[in-house]
Scaffold this motif. Sequence first.
Motif, mmCIF file in Angstrom:
data_model
loop_
_atom_site.group_PDB
_atom_site.id
_atom_site.type_symbol
_atom_site.label_atom_id
_atom_site.label_comp_id
_atom_site.label_asym_id
_atom_site.label_seq_id
_atom_site.Cartn_x
_atom_site.Cartn_y
_atom_site.Cartn_z
ATOM 1 N N VAL E 111 17.818 -11.417 -8.006
ATOM 2 C CA VAL E 111 17.201 -12.050 -8.951
ATOM 3 C C VAL E 111 16.382 -13.266 -8.695
ATOM 4 O O VAL E 111 17.115 -14.251 -8.399
ATOM 5 C CB VAL E 111 18.103 -12.098 -10.279
ATOM 6 C CG1 VAL E 111 17.504 -12.560 -11.536
ATOM 7 C CG2 VAL E 111 18.750 -10.676 -10.652
ATOM 8 N N ILE E 112 15.077 -13.349 -8.903
ATOM 9 C CA ILE E 112 14.356 -14.602 -8.612
ATOM 10 C C ILE E 112 13.761 -15.229 -9.904
ATOM 11 O O ILE E 112 12.968 -14.540 -10.470
ATOM 12 C CB ILE E 112 13.495 -14.264 -7.331
ATOM 13 C CG1 ILE E 112 14.023 -13.937 -6.184
ATOM 14 C CG2 ILE E 112 12.583 -15.807 -7.294
ATOM 15 C CD1 ILE E 112 13.572 -12.517 -5.729
ATOM 16 N N ASP E 113 14.253 -16.202 -10.269
ATOM 17 C CA ASP E 113 13.485 -16.899 -11.500
ATOM 18 C C ASP E 113 12.389 -17.836 -10.896
ATOM 19 O O ASP E 113 12.404 -18.895 -10.789
ATOM 20 C CB ASP E 113 14.447 -17.634 -12.296
ATOM 21 C CG ASP E 113 13.845 -18.203 -13.614
ATOM 22 O OD1 ASP E 113 12.577 -18.243 -13.614
ATOM 23 O OD2 ASP E 113 14.425 -18.806 -14.283
ATOM 24 N N GLY E 114 11.315 -16.912 -10.234
ATOM 25 C CA GLY E 114 10.263 -17.281 -9.445
ATOM 26 C C GLY E 114 9.708 -16.326 -8.894
ATOM 27 O O GLY E 114 9.695 -15.191 -9.203
ATOM 28 N N VAL E 115 8.826 -16.445 -7.931
ATOM 29 C CA VAL E 115 7.852 -15.396 -7.424
ATOM 30 C C VAL E 115 8.456 -14.852 -6.192
ATOM 31 O O VAL E 115 8.891 -15.552 -5.156
ATOM 32 C CB VAL E 115 6.391 -15.870 -7.246
ATOM 33 C CG1 VAL E 115 5.726 -16.225 -8.657
ATOM 34 C CG2 VAL E 115 6.154 -17.140 -6.762
ATOM 35 N N THR E 116 7.815 -13.630 -5.739
ATOM 36 C CA THR E 116 8.200 -13.032 -4.513
ATOM 37 C C THR E 116 6.956 -12.359 -4.018
ATOM 38 O O THR E 116 5.898 -12.691 -4.556
ATOM 39 C CB THR E 116 9.012 -11.729 -4.762
ATOM 40 O OG1 THR E 116 9.543 -11.312 -3.516
ATOM 41 C CG2 THR E 116 8.473 -10.608 -5.436
ATOM 42 N N ARG E 117 6.864 -11.800 -2.651
ATOM 43 C CA ARG E 117 5.988 -10.988 -1.973
ATOM 44 C C ARG E 117 6.284 -10.114 -1.349
ATOM 45 O O ARG E 117 7.428 -9.552 -1.341
ATOM 46 C CB ARG E 117 5.122 -11.969 -1.231
ATOM 47 C CG ARG E 117 5.776 -12.613 0.194
ATOM 48 C CD ARG E 117 5.076 -13.565 0.931
ATOM 49 N NE ARG E 117 5.344 -13.543 2.418
ATOM 50 C CZ ARG E 117 5.054 -14.227 3.350
ATOM 51 N NH1 ARG E 117 3.513 -14.705 2.867
ATOM 52 N NH2 ARG E 117 5.395 -14.372 4.542
ATOM 53 N N ASP E 118 5.740 -9.243 -0.573
ATOM 54 C CA ASP E 118 5.832 -8.168 -0.056
ATOM 55 C C ASP E 118 6.332 -6.788 -0.974
ATOM 56 O O ASP E 118 7.298 -6.047 -0.665
ATOM 57 C CB ASP E 118 6.832 -8.324 1.089
ATOM 58 C CG ASP E 118 6.652 -9.373 2.228
ATOM 59 O OD1 ASP E 118 5.349 -9.423 2.485
ATOM 60 O OD2 ASP E 118 7.394 -10.038 2.876
ATOM 61 N N VAL E 119 5.565 -6.550 -2.170
ATOM 62 C CA VAL E 119 6.276 -6.030 -3.073
ATOM 63 C C VAL E 119 6.071 -4.313 -2.518
ATOM 64 O O VAL E 119 7.092 -3.656 -2.926
ATOM 65 C CB VAL E 119 5.358 -6.094 -4.186
ATOM 66 C CG1 VAL E 119 5.466 -4.878 -5.345
ATOM 67 C CG2 VAL E 119 5.693 -7.425 -4.811
ATOM 68 N N LYS E 120 5.261 -4.197 -1.908
ATOM 69 C CA LYS E 120 5.003 -2.740 -1.535
ATOM 70 C C LYS E 120 6.013 -2.200 -0.484
ATOM 71 O O LYS E 120 6.783 -1.230 -0.682
ATOM 72 C CB LYS E 120 3.646 -2.575 -0.519
ATOM 73 C CG LYS E 120 3.302 -1.356 -0.227
ATOM 74 C CD LYS E 120 1.979 -1.424 0.778
ATOM 75 C CE LYS E 120 1.759 0.047 1.720
ATOM 76 N NZ LYS E 120 0.869 -0.205 2.695
ATOM 77 N N GLN E 121 6.452 -3.261 0.460
ATOM 78 C CA GLN E 121 7.630 -3.028 1.544
ATOM 79 C C GLN E 121 8.889 -2.892 0.620
ATOM 80 O O GLN E 121 9.904 -2.022 1.031
ATOM 81 C CB GLN E 121 7.585 -3.886 2.624
ATOM 82 C CG GLN E 121 6.300 -3.536 3.562
ATOM 83 C CD GLN E 121 5.393 -4.907 2.969
ATOM 84 O OE1 GLN E 121 5.273 -5.034 1.739
ATOM 85 N NE2 GLN E 121 4.833 -5.435 4.095
ATOM 86 N N ILE E 122 9.288 -3.749 0.015
ATOM 87 C CA ILE E 122 10.353 -3.777 -1.081
ATOM 88 C C ILE E 122 10.632 -2.667 -1.704
ATOM 89 O O ILE E 122 11.551 -2.005 -1.746
ATOM 90 C CB ILE E 122 10.367 -5.202 -1.673
ATOM 91 C CG1 ILE E 122 10.655 -6.093 -0.717
ATOM 92 C CG2 ILE E 122 11.889 -5.019 -2.572
ATOM 93 C CD1 ILE E 122 10.303 -7.664 -1.580
ATOM 94 N N VAL E 123 9.546 -2.300 -2.533
ATOM 95 C CA VAL E 123 9.543 -1.130 -3.211
ATOM 96 C C VAL E 123 9.933 0.179 -2.457
ATOM 97 O O VAL E 123 10.606 1.105 -2.772
ATOM 98 C CB VAL E 123 8.174 -0.729 -4.253
ATOM 99 C CG1 VAL E 123 8.220 0.561 -4.505
ATOM 100 C CG2 VAL E 123 8.205 -1.903 -5.185
ATOM 101 N N LYS E 124 9.255 0.403 -1.301
ATOM 102 C CA LYS E 124 9.322 1.397 -0.169
ATOM 103 C C LYS E 124 10.932 1.449 0.049
ATOM 104 O O LYS E 124 11.523 2.624 0.197
ATOM 105 C CB LYS E 124 8.584 1.269 0.837
ATOM 106 C CG LYS E 124 8.355 2.511 1.813
ATOM 107 C CD LYS E 124 7.283 2.235 2.600
ATOM 108 C CE LYS E 124 7.623 3.476 3.840
ATOM 109 N NZ LYS E 124 6.810 2.915 5.166
#
Lengths: 217, 217, 217, 217, 217, 217
Positions: E111-124
């Motif tokens: 849980v990040i009270d902030g921002v992430t990246r690599d959404v495509k790969q994490i969802v995969k």
Amino acid sequence: MTETALFARMERELYSAVLSDALDRVGVRNHTANPRIRPLKSGMVAAGRAATILCATVHEVPEKPYEMIIGALDKLKPNEVAFLAAEDVSAAIWGELLSTASRARGARGAVIDGVTRDVKQIVKMNYPVFSTGITPTDSSGRADVVETGTTVKSGDAEIRPGDIVFADIDGVVVVPRGVEKDVLKLSFDKVRKENTVRSELIKGRLLRQVWEKHGVL
Amino acid sequence: MTETALFARMERELYSAVLSDALDRVGVRNHTANPRIRPLKSGMVAAGRAATILCATVHEVPEKPYEMIIGALDKLKPNEVAFLAAEDVSAAIWGELLSTASRARGARGAVIDGVTRDVKQIVKMNYPVFSTGITPTDSSGRADVVETGTTVKSGDAEIRPGDIVFADIDGVVVVPRGVEKDVLKLSFDKVRKENTVRSELIKGRLLRQVWEKHGVL
Amino acid sequence: MTETALFARMERELYSAVLSDALDRVGVRNHTANPRIRPLKSGMVAAGRAATILCATVHEVPEKPYEMIIGALDKLKPNEVAFLAAEDVSAAIWGELLSTASRARGARGAVIDGVTRDVKQIVKMNYPVFSTGITPTDSSGRADVVETGTTVKSGDAEIRPGDIVFADIDGVVVVPRGVEKDVLKLSFDKVRKENTVRSELIKGRLLRQVWEKHGVL
Amino acid sequence: MTETALFARMERELYSAVLSDALDRVGVRNHTANPRIRPLKSGMVAAGRAATILCATVHEVPEKPYEMIIGALDKLKPNEVAFLAAEDVSAAIWGELLSTASRARGARGAVIDGVTRDVKQIVKMNYPVFSTGITPTDSSGRADVVETGTTVKSGDAEIRPGDIVFADIDGVVVVPRGVEKDVLKLSFDKVRKENTVRSELIKGRLLRQVWEKHGVL
Amino acid sequence: MTETALFARMERELYSAVLSDALDRVGVRNHTANPRIRPLKSGMVAAGRAATILCATVHEVPEKPYEMIIGALDKLKPNEVAFLAAEDVSAAIWGELLSTASRARGARGAVIDGVTRDVKQIVKMNYPVFSTGITPTDSSGRADVVETGTTVKSGDAEIRPGDIVFADIDGVVVVPRGVEKDVLKLSFDKVRKENTVRSELIKGRLLRQVWEKHGVL
Amino acid sequence: MTETALFARMERELYSAVLSDALDRVGVRNHTANPRIRPLKSGMVAAGRAATILCATVHEVPEKPYEMIIGALDKLKPNEVAFLAAEDVSAAIWGELLSTASRARGARGAVIDGVTRDVKQIVKMNYPVFSTGITPTDSSGRADVVETGTTVKSGDAEIRPGDIVFADIDGVVVVPRGVEKDVLKLSFDKVRKENTVRSELIKGRLLRQVWEKHGVL
């Protein structure tokens, strides 16, 4: 000491930052109302017991405009400070005539987590009013009182009817009844101690030396 | 000219808008700190070399409170201006005693991209302090120094230790070391030229005529 | 009465809150410009006909900088108030020299829904300027005039060229031409009535009694 | 490789995060457009050369509505990505018919730092459109094109006409012409390396071991 | 029941709204993390014990980049949920490789009270990650870990190491250790009761009847 | 055509953008509710007559919780769309059981200018619900209904009881009773015309040619 004498002394000798530190000391860390609440003029100070008034946005002029704000103001008692929770409201829920009526009832000031108007006249009558903003727009058909004498929130603080509210140039702090005695004692003590610390710093002492010796910052 | 004489002259003769224009002229277009940073009182001016202090929010009172801010302040040197990058912080990272200690070290003022307290006392001692807001709430267990002497950002500017910081009623500009000489020359020149332009405009000349003749606006 | 006499009398006797109430009375409820627009100094008042100037953000210095703002200012006429719609702009679209030029054309002040600079000098020349903020950064290559003499919006109000704009410590209200006569009459009347109400409240009358008797709040 | 082949390969093999890291590596640290710009559908990807279009708020319907946006769109060339700088605009500056026209010109997508409409239809035609928000309200009399082919800003990036724009689920990065070659090489290399790192982490290696061995994170 | 079995059952049968109601019932009214924290994909659910990681903005690339986030991640234990307090940070403090490493350590999500990246790969890879936003920009020289295992705040909740964190499509709630047992019992009970209420409403019963009979809403 | 048939046809054939254009055409330019109101799932559409419900923040659990929201929901009639003005409220004023009760009364959906919860269950039952956000936190003691059947505001629109509300993926538009007939006719006409325009653009016609020929964009 009577309540009148107590609040007058608080207004003369204390300031919100020292009360804030004392509240921290007794473990009440959420005690600061919305920090965007500012005095209409820099020297204004108000201490008293909170008379809470909860407001909300409306979108129609009611049949009997001002009905509820009139009811709330006419109930004010001596040594109270009107605390209006109106953060969500964009019209002016306060103004000169309410200030005049409020002073006539013996209230010591008004803290509005919301906007006011009639700044020139309020400053001229030197009544302590604190607000988050200013607008010429009247509240009729735009905002109304929802409830009085209820717990309200502002900033990180909860304000219960009867809690001490202290407002000055630094902001607004709330002292819950349960810790009132301890907080006042700690505050009057700290004000004395700071004079020593200040004069040592002026002489060139390092902060570390002063902090280790007096534990005040 | 000594640094002390230079900064005193800058505070007397220059203003942030003219420095901003000079920075634009030499191609440094990102030079304005957060425009919400305002002086505690309208006449305050401070010029000096940046002593950068990076702050962050914390959520627990540390074992040794104030350890890091004390360390940062006790290191201040004459002709520095403390620059606190504390935009994300909601508690007061600055106050009267830090102002007193900072002046005792010879610093010329403090710029806080964040909030301060003790406004009444700081204004009384007439120390130039600039901040984005005011709150009575102390920093202990709410914010702390993360690093000193590092590059910090504020508004569209980067502030490196030793850069000239100039703060007045219009805001805060940062002059990087590499362009310092050119920017100061351009600024002192422009101040003189504006007097001519102003008097022509008062006589009723059109802006177009004045602009085409003097290239100053 | 000439327009000059009318606006001078308005500045002397009226205030924005009373005009706001009169506008409500005639059914024009959206009449308040962005409430974040504040006077540079508390006593400033300006009444006049709107000369509207629409501004926008740009990201390159144009070949002919200031071309369009110069054009807009040189067209100002006596008894106008420059109204700059520049809410989306972060650079200072106004300053001392524009104030000087604007006064030289006979304009009675400037309202900027956006930011200004040169606060010290403008306050010194005592020209009524109202803005949402202050920054030292110049507009060249950062903002420009897009159109003049067009309808603009600010807060909940639409401002058409020639509408009366009234700005003071409480904010900025806009009186559309069609209701101008009625609104002015109602406003001058209400100012008189408030004196009676005020003195009854000071004597301790309840708000309810006063409201039922005079219908003024 | 033709430009068409290059951009198709980029859309197939790269992603914005890896380009962002490569830009950091070559010292271009301000390269990310407004992070609130999001794809209308999660799988959308667009790479191409920026065709910049600067927009601003207006408050009147012009005599010839859509004149300027039509002019901007009809000039689009193959392998371009329309980049609309419309952050200050609240009406929809983009929609289905502009998407259809833009695709017909050979453009590879549209990035709007502003709002769009016709989401259902654009998603159905599977044209890569990225925006900060969605609204049904048309731009006519609410927003307009101010300039085309100018430098624009978005987030911390400057976008010059012809810069490579890459947009996907993580956001939008801008590759300036001067570093284009190096950044593409670094990016295609890093994508390969990450496969090794990933499989070692899955096997349970600590991040510290993997980072020390491969220098990729 | 083992912790692993408990958290798996919670993820299968409970949802954040029912836990929120149970927390209200036992008097813990401040229990919801920043409501802008959203799952990267709608079906994601994570329950586990909080491993708290406090982050802050920095403005220089450190000598040893990633040193502190690597240290924090390599310490994760089975059945923990990484809770990153990074609300003030605009760069991506999380991504695919951290997700991979975190899952390899047995953690149940982040849980990040902030921002992430690599959404495509994490969802995969279908790892439950929750964040307030998305950006391609890496954290190196933009944000860093300040402390681990400390109390952090998010929304109106305080998260202490070891508190149960539950995150799903409605948001993130925090169950303090002291009320854990009662809250879980109340929650599993309420889930059963809601089925009855739902079917009565579908049959057309008024809300008043259902509320008076079952006391569930 | 019955109202039921009309709204079903609107949901099938129209979309909010085309209604927005038609409203512009008849001179009703302020017709879009808060654009942050989004469908819980992309395909959701709702058309019906507004049942307005005004909500406000409270800070104490009342003696009879849910009293007022229950009263409001039990009064819903077939072909209405519940419109909750709750922009100032941070707790979830809507959820699964209210959706179930609302559908049981024949209402066609709910538009909340505020936050909801129970997203998973509402999506599963496929009831059209639109909100500005999501939170697990219940409204009891945090928000309440202030009035029903009153005019409310949202975005730039005023919603009067009985106005047609249309909500889809692009947002929410409001059609006042007085222009209802004209707006519906214009909208059904425009939908037909757009098919021609679209196919001409696909064939490569310039926007200028298409606009001059059909006057549709």
